[in-house]
Write a protein that holds these residues in place. Structure first.
Motif, PDB file in Angstrom:
ATOM      1  N   SER A   1       0.848  -1.178   0.000  1.00 29.98           N
ATOM      2  CA  SER A   1       0.000   0.000   0.000  1.00 29.98           C
ATOM      3  C   SER A   1       0.889   1.235   0.000  1.00 29.98           C
ATOM      4  CB  SER A   1      -0.905   0.009   1.236  1.00 29.98           C
ATOM      5  OG  SER A   1      -0.111   0.162   2.415  1.00 29.98           O
ATOM      6  N   GLN A   2       0.298   2.401  -0.290  1.00 25.71           N
ATOM      7  CA  GLN A   2       1.095   3.624  -0.281  1.00 25.71           C
ATOM      8  C   GLN A   2       1.672   3.892   1.112  1.00 25.71           C
ATOM      9  OE1 GLN A   2       1.857   5.392  -3.090  1.00 25.71           O
ATOM     10  NE2 GLN A   2       3.316   6.412  -1.733  1.00 25.71           N
ATOM     11  N   PHE A   3       0.889   3.557   2.127  1.00 21.36           N
ATOM     12  CA  PHE A   3       1.374   3.736   3.500  1.00 21.36           C
ATOM     13  C   PHE A   3       2.587   2.852   3.768  1.00 21.36           C
ATOM     14  CE2 PHE A   3       1.477   2.301   7.926  1.00 21.36           C
ATOM     15  CZ  PHE A   3       1.601   3.517   8.583  1.00 21.36           C
ATOM     16  N   GLN A   4       2.514   1.587   3.334  1.00 24.69           N
ATOM     17  CA  GLN A   4       3.645   0.678   3.547  1.00 24.69           C
ATOM     18  C   GLN A   4       4.873   1.128   2.777  1.00 24.69           C
ATOM     19  OE1 GLN A   4       1.523  -2.946   2.388  1.00 24.69           O
ATOM     20  NE2 GLN A   4       1.886  -3.784   4.452  1.00 24.69           N
ATOM     21  N   ARG A   5       4.654   1.603   1.554  1.00 25.60           N
ATOM     22  CA  ARG A   5       5.783   2.089   0.751  1.00 25.60           C
ATOM     23  C   ARG A   5       6.450   3.279   1.434  1.00 25.60           C
ATOM     24  NH1 ARG A   5       7.385   1.361  -4.543  1.00 25.60           N
ATOM     25  NH2 ARG A   5       5.590   0.000  -4.850  1.00 25.60           N
ATOM     26  N   ASN A   6       5.623   4.216   1.909  1.00 25.87           N
ATOM     27  CA  ASN A   6       6.176   5.378   2.603  1.00 25.87           C
ATOM     28  C   ASN A   6       6.879   4.973   3.898  1.00 25.87           C
ATOM     29  OD1 ASN A   6       5.213   7.083   0.623  1.00 25.87           O
ATOM     30  ND2 ASN A   6       3.338   7.624   1.733  1.00 25.87           N
ATOM     31  N   ALA A   7       6.295   3.984   4.595  1.00 23.61           N
ATOM     32  CA  ALA A   7       6.920   3.505   5.826  1.00 23.61           C
ATOM     33  C   ALA A   7       8.269   2.865   5.526  1.00 23.61           C
ATOM     34  CB  ALA A   7       6.000   2.507   6.530  1.00 23.61           C
TER      35      ALA A   7
ATOM     36  N   PHE B   1      10.714   5.631   4.812  1.00 27.64           N
ATOM     37  CA  PHE B   1      11.062   6.300   6.075  1.00 27.64           C
ATOM     38  C   PHE B   1      12.045   5.454   6.875  1.00 27.64           C
ATOM     39  CE2 PHE B   1      10.327   6.752  10.644  1.00 27.64           C
ATOM     40  CZ  PHE B   1      10.630   8.096  10.815  1.00 27.64           C
ATOM     41  N   ALA B   2      11.789   4.151   6.924  1.00 25.39           N
ATOM     42  CA  ALA B   2      12.668   3.269   7.697  1.00 25.39           C
ATOM     43  C   ALA B   2      14.077   3.255   7.125  1.00 25.39           C
ATOM     44  CB  ALA B   2      12.096   1.854   7.714  1.00 25.39           C
ATOM     45  N   ALA B   3      14.170   3.151   5.799  1.00 22.60           N
ATOM     46  CA  ALA B   3      15.492   3.106   5.174  1.00 22.60           C
ATOM     47  C   ALA B   3      16.239   4.417   5.373  1.00 22.60           C
ATOM     48  CB  ALA B   3      15.337   2.794   3.679  1.00 22.60           C
ATOM     49  N   ILE B   4      15.532   5.530   5.236  1.00 18.94           N
ATOM     50  CA  ILE B   4      16.176   6.833   5.398  1.00 18.94           C
ATOM     51  C   ILE B   4      16.546   7.073   6.856  1.00 18.94           C
ATOM     52  CG2 ILE B   4      15.796   9.325   5.238  1.00 18.94           C
ATOM     53  CD1 ILE B   4      14.146   8.784   2.707  1.00 18.94           C
ATOM     54  N   ALA B   5      15.661   6.674   7.784  1.00 16.81           N
ATOM     55  CA  ALA B   5      15.951   6.867   9.204  1.00 16.81           C
ATOM     56  C   ALA B   5      17.173   6.061   9.630  1.00 16.81           C
ATOM     57  CB  ALA B   5      14.743   6.472  10.043  1.00 16.81           C
ATOM     58  N   SER B   6      17.334   4.885   9.043  1.00 17.08           N
ATOM     59  CA  SER B   6      18.468   4.045   9.443  1.00 17.08           C
ATOM     60  C   SER B   6      19.797   4.704   9.130  1.00 17.08           C
ATOM     61  CB  SER B   6      18.380   2.681   8.744  1.00 17.08           C
ATOM     62  OG  SER B   6      18.644   2.802   7.355  1.00 17.08           O
ATOM     63  N   ILE B   7      19.813   5.528   8.085  1.00 17.98           N
ATOM     64  CA  ILE B   7      21.070   6.145   7.693  1.00 17.98           C
ATOM     65  C   ILE B   7      21.514   7.194   8.709  1.00 17.98           C
ATOM     66  CG2 ILE B   7      20.440   8.180   6.306  1.00 17.98           C
ATOM     67  CD1 ILE B   7      22.738   5.242   5.270  1.00 17.98           C
ATOM     68  N   THR B   8      20.595   7.636   9.562  1.00 21.60           N
ATOM     69  CA  THR B   8      20.984   8.543  10.633  1.00 21.60           C
ATOM     70  C   THR B   8      22.055   7.914  11.507  1.00 21.60           C
ATOM     71  OG1 THR B   8      18.725   9.409  10.648  1.00 21.60           O
ATOM     72  CG2 THR B   8      20.110   9.949  12.534  1.00 21.60           C
TER      73      THR B   8
ATOM     74  N   VAL C   1      14.379   1.261  15.506  1.00 21.59           N
ATOM     75  CA  VAL C   1      12.929   1.189  15.692  1.00 21.59           C
ATOM     76  C   VAL C   1      12.165   1.227  14.371  1.00 21.59           C
ATOM     77  CG1 VAL C   1      10.928   2.266  16.795  1.00 21.59           C
ATOM     78  CG2 VAL C   1      13.118   2.146  18.014  1.00 21.59           C
ATOM     79  N   PRO C   2      12.364   2.245  13.505  1.00 17.79           N
ATOM     80  CA  PRO C   2      11.598   2.252  12.247  1.00 17.79           C
ATOM     81  C   PRO C   2      11.928   1.081  11.331  1.00 17.79           C
ATOM     82  CG  PRO C   2      13.279   3.971  12.231  1.00 17.79           C
ATOM     83  CD  PRO C   2      13.224   3.435  13.624  1.00 17.79           C
ATOM     84  N   VAL C   3      13.163   0.604  11.364  1.00 13.86           N
ATOM     85  CA  VAL C   3      13.525  -0.532  10.511  1.00 13.86           C
ATOM     86  C   VAL C   3      12.746  -1.780  10.926  1.00 13.86           C
ATOM     87  CG1 VAL C   3      15.398  -2.060   9.801  1.00 13.86           C
ATOM     88  CG2 VAL C   3      15.819   0.385  10.029  1.00 13.86           C
ATOM     89  N   LEU C   4      12.689  -2.047  12.214  1.00  9.72           N
ATOM     90  CA  LEU C   4      11.989  -3.235  12.699  1.00  9.72           C
ATOM     91  C   LEU C   4      10.483  -3.125  12.475  1.00  9.72           C
ATOM     92  CD1 LEU C   4      13.964  -3.873  16.011  1.00  9.72           C
ATOM     93  CD2 LEU C   4      14.181  -5.083  13.823  1.00  9.72           C
ATOM     94  N   LEU C   5       9.953  -1.906  12.501  1.00 10.37           N
ATOM     95  CA  LEU C   5       8.519  -1.711  12.276  1.00 10.37           C
ATOM     96  C   LEU C   5       8.125  -1.848  10.811  1.00 10.37           C
ATOM     97  CD1 LEU C   5       7.767   1.282  14.694  1.00 10.37           C
ATOM     98  CD2 LEU C   5       7.187  -1.131  15.018  1.00 10.37           C
TER      99      LEU C   5
END
Length: 400
Positions: free
Chosen positions: A12-18, A21-28, A185-189
């Motif tokens: 879904s679009q939500f899953q794609r965005n999630a 977000f997870a991939a980008i957040a991990s780079i932090t 956290v976002p990666v695991l979610l």
């Protein structure tokens, strides 16, 4: 990276965005690890009386680890899943970073650097693979700009930690480790939004280094410059007469420039010839870093201003290079091309700090920034020559 990729489960679009977000957040986590860990260790080594060349060579061990880890990331992701492999690499960073405080011998640090940079490389490859697999083509430059900006935010956090808590004791190591754990956290979610790696490519990774050399050699130049800055800019600042706080502030200024400029650079790259943009970025960055030795005597406002703009422009080498690469390849080729991009970044990390460190000692303290200026100028000329060659060939869709 010896893998076919790009297979994304129905989302879904939500899953794609999630997933994005997870991939980008991990780079932090990568930004924090690089900008906190490398300068912190450099300060420690400098206090021990180790030469600039020695510090550069020690940092270069990380580049060797990066080169070794590059072809191993895809098999690991195929076995464990991309999201789980990414989470494991971040966890290894968080656990490994405090060990630098506990073990002070040079041999132990070499082993820890090797493992640390191997994990960093895995985070780079898997997060960029995830982003490329989910990013819509029409917004690729924008998304890569967001990605680079978040990475830069991570870069800004590290020097701020150093400025706030100092370089003594266990506290900066513990703070960096805790912040890295937050990226889990976002990666695991978003595990269900993880792309699937299927099959094996018959092409070798190194072949992709020369298919789009304007992009891959941008990674080479950026790897040399970035790793030299984080390893030796603190030493340059101290030897040029700046204190620890001001030197850490210069590293933050580089990160702030990246944070402010990567989204605009990404948007522009969706509208202009990216090859020309890379050439201009290389040459303009060379001029700016060459001004830094003189700007030390011009006052802090001018010095910080030059460093902010330099940080933003030079970071564009990575953003635009990766965007250019993603536009030229897809599927399994994209996975291999991305691995080649990271491989060249690692090669730059291998040579940049060692060369800049020896230059720092030979022409103390200005040899380091002038060496970076030469590297950037050579790349800028190379990119212009590639563009001119492609225009003369006039082959529609030719890869440069």
């Amino acid at each position: 990276m010896q893998a076919q990729s790009g297979a994304v489960p129905p989302l879904s679009q939500f899953q794609r965005n999630a997933g994005l977000f997870a991939a980008i957040a991990s780079i932090t986590a990568v930004g924090i690890a690089l900008s906190l860990g490398i300068p912190l260790l450099s300060f420690d080594m400098n206090d021990q009386g180790i030469s600039g060349g020695g510090i550069g060579l020690s940092t270069a061990v990380g580049a060797v680890a990066s080169i070794v880890a590059t072809p191993l990331a895809a098999p690991l992701a195929r076995i464990c899943g991309a999201a789980r492999a990414l989470a494991g690499a971040i966890l290894l960073l968080a656990i490994g970073f405090p060990l630098f405080y506990l073990f002070k011998s040079e041999l132990a640090w070499l082993v820890l650097r090797f493992a640390f940079y191997g994990a960093l490389t895995t985070v780079f490859i898997l997060s960029e693979f995830w982003i490329n697999a989910l990013a819509p083509e029409r917004h690729r430059g924008l998304i890569m700009g967001i990605y680079a900006s978040v990475l830069s935010a991570g870069f800004a956090i590290g020097p701020m930690i150093l400025a706030a808590v100092g370089i003594e004791g266990f506290l900066p190591f513990a703070a960096g480790s805790g912040l890295m754990l937050l990226a889990l956290v976002p990666v695991l979610l978003a595990v269900k939004a993880s792309p699937v790696l299927d099959g094996q490519s018959k092409a070798g990774m190194l072949r992709f280094v020369f298919l789009v050399p304007t992009a891959t050699f941008a990674a080479l130049a950026f790897g040399a410059v970035e790793s030299s800055l984080f390893a030796l800019f603190p030493v340059f600042g101290l030897r040029a007469g700046l204190d620890v706080t001001l030197t850490s502030g210069l590293l933050s200024a580089i990160a702030i420039g990246n944070l402010l400029m990567q989204i605009p650079i990404g948007l522009i790259s969706d509208r202009v010839d990216r090859r020309l943009m890379l050439a201009v970025i290389g040459l303009a960055s060379a001029v700016l870093i060459a001004l830094v030795p003189m700007a030390v005597g011009w006052g802090l406002v001018l010095l910080y201003g030059i460093v902010v703009v330099f940080g933003g422009l030079s970071g564009g080498l990575y953003t635009v290079g990766l965007t250019h690469l993603g536009a030229r390849h897809s599927g399994g080729d994209l996975a291999l091309a991305n691995a080649a991009f990271i491989f060249m970044y690692g090669v730059g990390m291998l040579g940049g700090p060692a060369l800049s460190g020896f230059a720092l000692d030979a022409f103390d303290p200005y040899g380091m920034p002038l060496t970076l200026a030469v590297i950037l100028a050579i790349y800028g000329v190379f990119a212009f020559l590639r563009l001119r060659h492609a225009d003369k060939a006039a082959v529609p869709g030719s890869r440069t």
